[in-house]
Scaffold this motif. Structure first.
Motif, PDB file in Angstrom:
ATOM      1  N   ILE A   1      70.537 -41.403 -46.955  1.00 28.76           N
ATOM      2  CA  ILE A   1      70.256 -42.747 -46.481  1.00 28.76           C
ATOM      3  C   ILE A   1      69.524 -43.436 -47.627  1.00 28.76           C
ATOM      4  N   VAL A   2      70.044 -44.579 -48.054  1.00 25.64           N
ATOM      5  CA  VAL A   2      69.484 -45.260 -49.221  1.00 25.64           C
ATOM      6  C   VAL A   2      69.148 -46.717 -48.900  1.00 25.64           C
ATOM      7  N   LYS A   3      68.173 -47.211 -49.648  1.00 30.27           N
ATOM      8  CA  LYS A   3      67.844 -48.639 -49.593  1.00 30.27           C
ATOM      9  C   LYS A   3      68.355 -49.250 -50.888  1.00 30.27           C
ATOM     10  N   ILE A   4      69.154 -50.306 -50.742  1.00 32.29           N
ATOM     11  CA  ILE A   4      69.753 -50.986 -51.895  1.00 32.29           C
ATOM     12  C   ILE A   4      69.124 -52.360 -52.056  1.00 32.29           C
ATOM     13  N   LYS A   5      68.806 -52.706 -53.276  1.00 39.97           N
ATOM     14  CA  LYS A   5      68.395 -54.069 -53.622  1.00 39.97           C
ATOM     15  C   LYS A   5      69.413 -54.571 -54.632  1.00 39.97           C
ATOM     16  N   GLN A   6      70.122 -55.621 -54.260  1.00 39.26           N
ATOM     17  CA  GLN A   6      71.199 -56.151 -55.089  1.00 39.26           C
ATOM     18  C   GLN A   6      70.857 -57.573 -55.508  1.00 39.26           C
ATOM     19  N   ILE A   7      70.887 -57.835 -56.801  1.00 40.09           N
ATOM     20  CA  ILE A   7      70.591 -59.170 -57.315  1.00 40.09           C
ATOM     21  C   ILE A   7      71.898 -59.881 -57.633  1.00 40.09           C
ATOM     22  N   ILE A   8      72.068 -61.067 -57.046  1.00 38.93           N
ATOM     23  CA  ILE A   8      73.254 -61.884 -57.268  1.00 38.93           C
ATOM     24  C   ILE A   8      72.842 -63.045 -58.168  1.00 38.93           C
ATOM     25  N   TYR A   9      73.538 -63.191 -59.288  1.00 41.46           N
ATOM     26  CA  TYR A   9      73.230 -64.257 -60.243  1.00 41.46           C
ATOM     27  C   TYR A   9      74.176 -65.442 -60.048  1.00 41.46           C
TER      28      TYR A   9
ATOM     29  N   ILE B   1      75.911 -46.162 -63.363  1.00 44.76           N
ATOM     30  CA  ILE B   1      75.294 -44.839 -63.278  1.00 44.76           C
ATOM     31  C   ILE B   1      74.248 -44.607 -64.364  1.00 44.76           C
ATOM     32  N   GLU B   2      74.199 -45.478 -65.354  1.00 44.52           N
ATOM     33  CA  GLU B   2      73.168 -45.350 -66.380  1.00 44.52           C
ATOM     34  C   GLU B   2      71.824 -45.864 -65.871  1.00 44.52           C
ATOM     35  N   GLY B   3      71.844 -46.631 -64.792  1.00 45.17           N
ATOM     36  CA  GLY B   3      70.603 -47.128 -64.207  1.00 45.17           C
ATOM     37  C   GLY B   3      70.003 -48.304 -64.939  1.00 45.17           C
ATOM     38  N   ASN B   4      70.743 -48.956 -65.833  1.00 44.81           N
ATOM     39  CA  ASN B   4      70.150 -50.046 -66.599  1.00 44.81           C
ATOM     40  C   ASN B   4      70.628 -51.420 -66.127  1.00 44.81           C
ATOM     41  N   ASN B   5      70.949 -51.517 -64.837  1.00 44.25           N
ATOM     42  CA  ASN B   5      71.252 -52.842 -64.300  1.00 44.25           C
ATOM     43  C   ASN B   5      70.112 -53.267 -63.384  1.00 44.25           C
ATOM     44  N   ASP B   6      70.223 -54.425 -62.781  1.00 45.08           N
ATOM     45  CA  ASP B   6      69.133 -54.937 -61.962  1.00 45.08           C
ATOM     46  C   ASP B   6      69.172 -54.418 -60.531  1.00 45.08           C
ATOM     47  N   ASP B   7      70.318 -53.911 -60.083  1.00 48.67           N
ATOM     48  CA  ASP B   7      70.414 -53.399 -58.728  1.00 48.67           C
ATOM     49  C   ASP B   7      69.710 -52.051 -58.655  1.00 48.67           C
ATOM     50  N   THR B   8      69.088 -51.772 -57.517  1.00 49.46           N
ATOM     51  CA  THR B   8      68.379 -50.512 -57.374  1.00 49.46           C
ATOM     52  C   THR B   8      68.822 -49.791 -56.114  1.00 49.46           C
ATOM     53  N   MET B   9      68.751 -48.471 -56.150  1.00 52.42           N
ATOM     54  CA  MET B   9      69.056 -47.619 -55.012  1.00 52.42           C
ATOM     55  C   MET B   9      67.899 -46.635 -54.877  1.00 52.42           C
ATOM     56  N   GLU B  10      67.378 -46.498 -53.656  1.00 49.53           N
ATOM     57  CA  GLU B  10      66.282 -45.559 -53.411  1.00 49.53           C
ATOM     58  C   GLU B  10      66.629 -44.689 -52.218  1.00 49.53           C
ATOM     59  N   ILE B  11      66.549 -43.382 -52.390  1.00 51.98           N
ATOM     60  CA  ILE B  11      66.790 -42.457 -51.283  1.00 51.98           C
ATOM     61  C   ILE B  11      65.592 -42.539 -50.339  1.00 51.98           C
ATOM     62  N   ILE B  12      65.868 -42.766 -49.047  1.00 52.81           N
ATOM     63  CA  ILE B  12      64.781 -42.830 -48.063  1.00 52.81           C
ATOM     64  C   ILE B  12      64.947 -41.790 -46.952  1.00 52.81           C
ATOM     65  N   GLY B  13      66.002 -40.991 -47.028  1.00 57.54           N
ATOM     66  CA  GLY B  13      66.222 -39.952 -46.028  1.00 57.54           C
ATOM     67  C   GLY B  13      67.631 -39.411 -46.147  1.00 57.54           C
ATOM     68  N   ASN B  14      68.033 -38.665 -45.100  1.00 54.29           N
ATOM     69  CA  ASN B  14      69.410 -38.185 -45.044  1.00 54.29           C
ATOM     70  C   ASN B  14      69.856 -38.089 -43.594  1.00 54.29           C
ATOM     71  N   ARG B  15      71.148 -37.974 -43.379  1.00 54.88           N
ATOM     72  CA  ARG B  15      71.729 -38.032 -42.042  1.00 54.88           C
ATOM     73  C   ARG B  15      71.329 -36.847 -41.166  1.00 54.88           C
ATOM     74  N   TRP B  16      70.909 -35.724 -41.758  1.00 56.08           N
ATOM     75  CA  TRP B  16      70.582 -34.541 -40.982  1.00 56.08           C
ATOM     76  C   TRP B  16      69.116 -34.527 -40.560  1.00 56.08           C
ATOM     77  N   ASP B  17      68.214 -34.891 -41.457  1.00 55.85           N
ATOM     78  CA  ASP B  17      66.796 -34.905 -41.124  1.00 55.85           C
ATOM     79  C   ASP B  17      66.384 -36.188 -40.422  1.00 55.85           C
ATOM     80  N   ASN B  18      67.179 -37.227 -40.546  1.00 56.43           N
ATOM     81  CA  ASN B  18      66.873 -38.552 -39.966  1.00 56.43           C
ATOM     82  C   ASN B  18      68.073 -39.049 -39.166  1.00 56.43           C
ATOM     83  N   PRO B  19      68.438 -38.366 -38.067  1.00 54.38           N
ATOM     84  CA  PRO B  19      69.648 -38.742 -37.319  1.00 54.38           C
ATOM     85  C   PRO B  19      69.588 -40.167 -36.752  1.00 54.38           C
ATOM     86  N   GLU B  20      68.404 -40.691 -36.552  1.00 57.29           N
ATOM     87  CA  GLU B  20      68.274 -42.062 -36.051  1.00 57.29           C
ATOM     88  C   GLU B  20      68.718 -43.106 -37.086  1.00 57.29           C
TER      89      GLU B  20
END
Length: 103
Positions: A26-34, A79-98
């Protein structure tokens, strides 16, 4: 012991903390639109939470919306991680079924 049902495939990218992202996270995405391709002015910042899944066209983040599921394709994710969009892992489907998006 590792439960084989909880193993996810590595999708080839890492989150903002350097952790490998796997199917089922489960990830949180922040996407910047220019306003244009020169990236001089931000038009909008979108944030959403979803589950990393394999969609018919490749890796995607499935986001719950009022009338179903919206898929955000990751095929252009840097995949190099050098853009403005970010992805952060905040959980997974098995430990956080909700937080699970796909049944």
């Amino acid at each position: 012991d590792v439960d084989p049902k909880t193993l996810g495939q590595y999708i080839g990218t890492k989150d903002i903390h350097g952790k490998k992202v796997f199917r089922g996270h489960i990830v949180k995405i922040k996407q910047i639109i220019y306003t244009n391709c020169y990236r001089e002015e931000i038009e909008e910042i979108r944030e959403y939470i979803g589950e990393v899944v394999w969609d018919q066209y490749g890796w995607a983040v499935a986001e719950k919306i009022d009338d179903g599921i919206r898929y955000h394709n990751l095929w252009l994710w840097n995949i190099e991680g050098n853009n403005d969009d970010t992805m952060e892992i905040i959980g997974n489907r098995w430990d956080n079924p909700e937080m699970r998006v796909i049944a």
